[in-house]
Design an enzyme around this catalytic site. Structure first.
Site, short mmCIF file in Angstrom:
data_model
loop_
_atom_site.label_atom_id
_atom_site.label_comp_id
_atom_site.label_asym_id
_atom_site.label_seq_id
_atom_site.Cartn_x
_atom_site.Cartn_y
_atom_site.Cartn_z
N ASN A 140 0.61 -1.27 0.11
CA ASN A 140 0.14 -0.10 0.06
C ASN A 140 0.76 1.43 0.09
O ASN A 140 0.51 2.55 0.31
CB ASN A 140 -0.91 -0.08 1.11
CG ASN A 140 -2.06 -1.02 1.02
OD1 ASN A 140 -2.46 -1.45 -0.33
ND2 ASN A 140 -2.66 -1.45 1.97
N ASN B 219 -5.46 -5.29 3.02
CA ASN B 219 -6.21 -4.29 3.65
C ASN B 219 -7.27 -3.75 3.11
O ASN B 219 -7.46 -2.48 3.33
CB ASN B 219 -5.35 -3.48 4.68
CG ASN B 219 -4.62 -4.41 5.83
OD1 ASN B 219 -5.41 -5.20 6.39
ND2 ASN B 219 -3.51 -3.94 5.90
N SER C 19 4.74 -8.24 8.79
CA SER C 19 3.39 -7.15 8.10
C SER C 19 2.67 -8.26 7.18
O SER C 19 2.76 -9.26 6.60
CB SER C 19 4.08 -6.24 7.29
OG SER C 19 4.44 -6.68 6.03
N THR C 20 1.38 -7.48 6.87
CA THR C 20 0.36 -8.22 5.99
C THR C 20 1.20 -8.42 4.56
O THR C 20 1.16 -9.60 4.09
CB THR C 20 -0.58 -7.22 5.69
OG1 THR C 20 -1.34 -7.12 6.87
CG2 THR C 20 -1.63 -7.91 4.69
N GLY C 21 2.12 -7.50 4.14
CA GLY C 21 2.85 -7.75 2.78
C GLY C 21 3.54 -8.97 2.84
O GLY C 21 3.86 -9.62 1.84
N HIS D 96 5.88 -2.64 12.64
CA HIS D 96 6.83 -3.42 11.86
C HIS D 96 8.28 -2.93 11.63
O HIS D 96 8.38 -1.67 11.44
CB HIS D 96 6.17 -3.63 10.43
CG HIS D 96 4.65 -4.00 10.66
ND1 HIS D 96 4.15 -5.05 11.08
CD2 HIS D 96 3.46 -3.51 9.98
CE1 HIS D 96 2.81 -5.09 11.21
NE2 HIS D 96 2.61 -4.20 10.20
O1 CDP Z 1 -1.59 -4.42 7.74
P1 CDP Z 1 -0.10 -3.74 7.55
O2 CDP Z 1 -0.23 -2.70 8.57
O3 CDP Z 1 1.06 -4.56 7.70
O4 CDP Z 1 -0.16 -3.14 6.07
P2 CDP Z 1 -0.50 -1.82 5.45
O5 CDP Z 1 -0.16 -0.66 5.72
O6 CDP Z 1 -2.02 -1.80 4.91
O7 CDP Z 1 0.22 -2.09 3.73
C1 CDP Z 1 0.25 -3.35 3.16
C2 CDP Z 1 1.78 -4.01 3.16
O8 CDP Z 1 2.41 -3.06 1.97
C3 CDP Z 1 2.46 -3.67 4.28
O9 CDP Z 1 2.29 -4.92 5.05
C4 CDP Z 1 4.08 -3.60 3.74
O10 CDP Z 1 4.30 -5.13 3.41
C5 CDP Z 1 3.67 -2.97 2.45
N1 CDP Z 1 4.09 -1.43 2.79
C6 CDP Z 1 5.57 -1.01 2.28
O11 CDP Z 1 6.32 -1.87 2.07
N2 CDP Z 1 5.53 0.25 2.40
C7 CDP Z 1 4.75 1.19 2.85
N3 CDP Z 1 4.88 2.26 3.01
C8 CDP Z 1 3.69 0.84 3.22
C9 CDP Z 1 3.10 -0.54 3.17
#
Ligand code: CDP
Length: 315
Positions: free
Chosen positions: A109, A132, A242-244, A289
């Site tokens: 994201n 998400n 993380s989710t990713g 994370h």
């Molecule tokens: O659920 P989570 O907080 O892990 O994820 P999110 O903020 O909804 O973003 C989805 C995924 O994108 C994250 O888990 C990261 O793997 C990746 N991401 C990233 O690499 N760099 C960012 N600035 C934001 C998200």
């Protein structure tokens, strides 16, 4: 066998319309990327030691019954029971059982996607993962629309659909977003925190009430632990998966060619331009994370041609 692949079967008598589609799919493919198949295989074997999507992706019907008290990963002593709605939506088996794909896009994201024009390239993958329940409307050019597997942390509801419990206009916006999944998969880590229970119940209720054709997947409570063990058996130490990160592991099991987009946890790009934390909505604090470490891992895997990490615009 070809039936395990999602790629369109090329028919030599393809109609003009179909031919155009095949050609435009080709031009949307990332230029000049190559994969090292033995690296891809090595990563797959490593992941499979700790995470087998056939059994570990979702809880299934044979594991629960009405009223069963479920434990939660982050709420030690509290439990919650399996309701009728839950029981109606829990799958018989993993919706990805026996699936295999040639090319996959895993879409994070990060705001790095804004202005990337990567939408067509992302949509040209055989299978697309998203994190998400991200906004798609208004961002199609940059992120595409195809969504075969979408995750949703229950906290997405209170954070991004504020007031949903009482406000029917917010509920409508949420249902409208769920509709974009069509008959594909929605994956909910439903047994992490018991405080997200009401959000999961609400999501279930909306899917049933509006007869949405979505296929559900509910992560069992030990997913983060599995991911932690997986990364402990590597040269990298992401603090909390993380989710990713989880989607990367899933894709490693299912896909021959993984393309990552929207993975960029830094505040500035290489030219010094400001990068939003998310390509949509409000910026939130995600210091839980260790994303820099996660990014380092993906960079190494990219160098080894186990996957392609896309951080540049697409044309
Ligand atoms: O659920 P989570 O907080 O892990 O994820 P999110 O903020 O909804 O973003 C989805 C995924 O994108 C994250 O888990 C990261 O793997 C990746 N991401 C990233 O690499 N760099 C960012 N600035 C934001 C998200």
């Amino acid at each position: 066998s070809p039936s395990r692949h999602e790629s369109p079967r090329v028919n030599i008598t393809a109609s003009k319309v179909e031919q155009t589609r095949i050609n435009s799919t080709r031009t949307a493919k990332p230029p000049g990327v190559s994969f090292n198949t033995s690296e891809v295989e090595r990563i797959r074997k490593w992941v499979l030691k700790y995470f087998n999507p056939d059994t570990d992706l979702t809880i299934n019907k044979s594991q629960v019954k009405l009223g069963k008290l479920m434990r939660y990963e982050a709420s030690r002593s509290r439990r919650a029971n399996i309701t009728e709605n839950f029981l109606r939506l829990i799958p018989e088996s993993s919706p990805l059982l026996g699936r295999h794909f040639r090319s996959c896009a895993v879409v994070g994201n990060s705001g790095i996607l804004l202005g990337s024009r990567c939408g067509p390239q992302i949509d040209s993958a055989d299978f697309v993962f998203r994190c998400n329940l991200p906004d798609l409307e208004g961002f199609e050019k940059d992120v595409g629309t195809k969504s075969n597997f979408t995750t949703m942390n229950p906290s997405v509801l209170p954070h991004e659909y504020k007031g949903y419990a009482k406000d029917s206009s917010v509920q409508e916006i949420f249902v409208r977003r769920l509709r974009l999944i069509h008959d594909q998969i929605l994956h909910i880590p439903a047994f992490v925190s018991v405080s997200g229970r009401k959000d999961v119940e609400f999501t279930n209720r909306m899917i049933l009430k509006h007869r949405l054709p979505i296929k559900l997947s509910y992560a069992p409570r030990h997913t983060s632990k599995r991911m932690q063990k997986l990364w402990n058996d590597s040269e990298f130490q992401p603090k909390r998966p993380s989710t990713g990160n989880i989607l990367f592991a899933l894709a490693a099991c299912l896909c021959d060619q993984i393309h990552l987009y929207g993975f960029y946890p830094f505040a500035k790009d290489e030219k010094g331009r400001k990068i939003e934390y998310h390509y949509y909505g409000d910026v939130r604090n995600h210091r839980k994370h260790n994303m820099t470490e996660e990014y380092r891992a993906f960079q190494r895997l990219h160098q080894r041609k186990a996957l392609v990490l896309h951080t540049e615009p697409c044309d």
